[in-house]
Design an enzyme around this catalytic site. Structure first.
Site, short mmCIF file in Angstrom:
data_model
loop_
_atom_site.label_atom_id
_atom_site.label_comp_id
_atom_site.label_asym_id
_atom_site.label_seq_id
_atom_site.Cartn_x
_atom_site.Cartn_y
_atom_site.Cartn_z
CG HIS A 56 42.62 41.84 51.27
ND1 HIS A 56 42.20 40.66 50.71
CD2 HIS A 56 43.28 41.51 52.41
CE1 HIS A 56 42.60 39.64 51.45
NE2 HIS A 56 43.25 40.12 52.49
CG HIS A 58 43.33 40.18 46.39
ND1 HIS A 58 43.28 40.40 47.74
CD2 HIS A 58 44.64 40.00 46.08
CE1 HIS A 58 44.53 40.37 48.22
NE2 HIS A 58 45.36 40.14 47.23
S1 FES Z 1 39.88 39.11 48.55
FE1 FES Z 1 38.98 40.92 47.76
S2 FES Z 1 40.48 42.43 47.99
FE2 FES Z 1 41.40 40.64 48.77
#
Ligand code: FES
Length: 177
Positions: free
Chosen positions: A120, A101
């Site tokens: 997140h 992500h």
């Molecule tokens: S950096 Fe891993 S869920 Fe956002």
């Protein structure tokens, strides 16, 4: 087209190239479809020892970097044969530690048997080729391809399936010359 022939660039396949127009790949790249997910680019890198299989206990992890020092990875012995698993029991797998992500470091939860991202809350299943199972990420965790020498009991990293988060290029300097 510098550092890569037109023929090798075209070999990458439509999905990876179209979705990542700014990324550059080297000639060892190929598109591959895992048993649990969509096609992912696979890159062969120089073989690197990551230690003895017998010294990795079930449920334990071993940290290393691959294909270079800026790329943290972790190997796990899951205790049962899984897709892509190597070693005497086919239960050793390895992944990039960088969440797909936004690049936070994922941590392995031995009880839940998933990688968890603290930023997140994305989760990835190491028993299913790094499949993203919940959270903000939309791409599976890159899988480090391993080989196993049964004579020496040595594990080797030999490539990466998927693109490691945040790299300007997936070409190693020595591979692009
Ligand atoms: S950096 Fe891993 S869920 Fe956002």
């Amino acid at each position: 087209m510098s550092g890569i022939s037109r023929r090798n660039f075209l070999k990458l396949g439509g999905g990876a190239a179209a979705g990542s127009a700014s990324l550059v790949f080297w000639g060892g790249a190929r598109a591959q479809s895992g048993s649990t997910g969509a096609a992912r680019t696979t890159l062969d890198y120089p073989e690197q020892s990551i230690g003895a299989a017998s010294e990795l206990a079930v449920g334990r992890t071993r940290s290393f970097t691959y294909p270079d020092r800026s790329s943290p990875c972790v190997a796990i012995r899951l205790g049962e044969s899984v897709p892509g698993g190597v070693g005497p029991d086919g239960d050793i797998v390895a992944y990039s530690s960088l969440c797909t992500h936004m690049g936070c470091g994922v941590q392995y939860d031995g009880e839940a048997r998933v990688f968890k991202c603290p930023c997140h809350f994305s989760m990835f299943d190491p028993g299913r080729e790094g499949q993203q199972v919940c959270g903000q990420a939309t791409v599976d965790l890159p899988r480090i391809q391993l080989s196993y020498d049964s004579d020496s009991d040595e594990l080797y990293a030999v490539g990466v399936q998927g693109l490691i988060y945040g790299r300007q290029s997936n070409i190693l300097p020595e591979a692009s010359s």
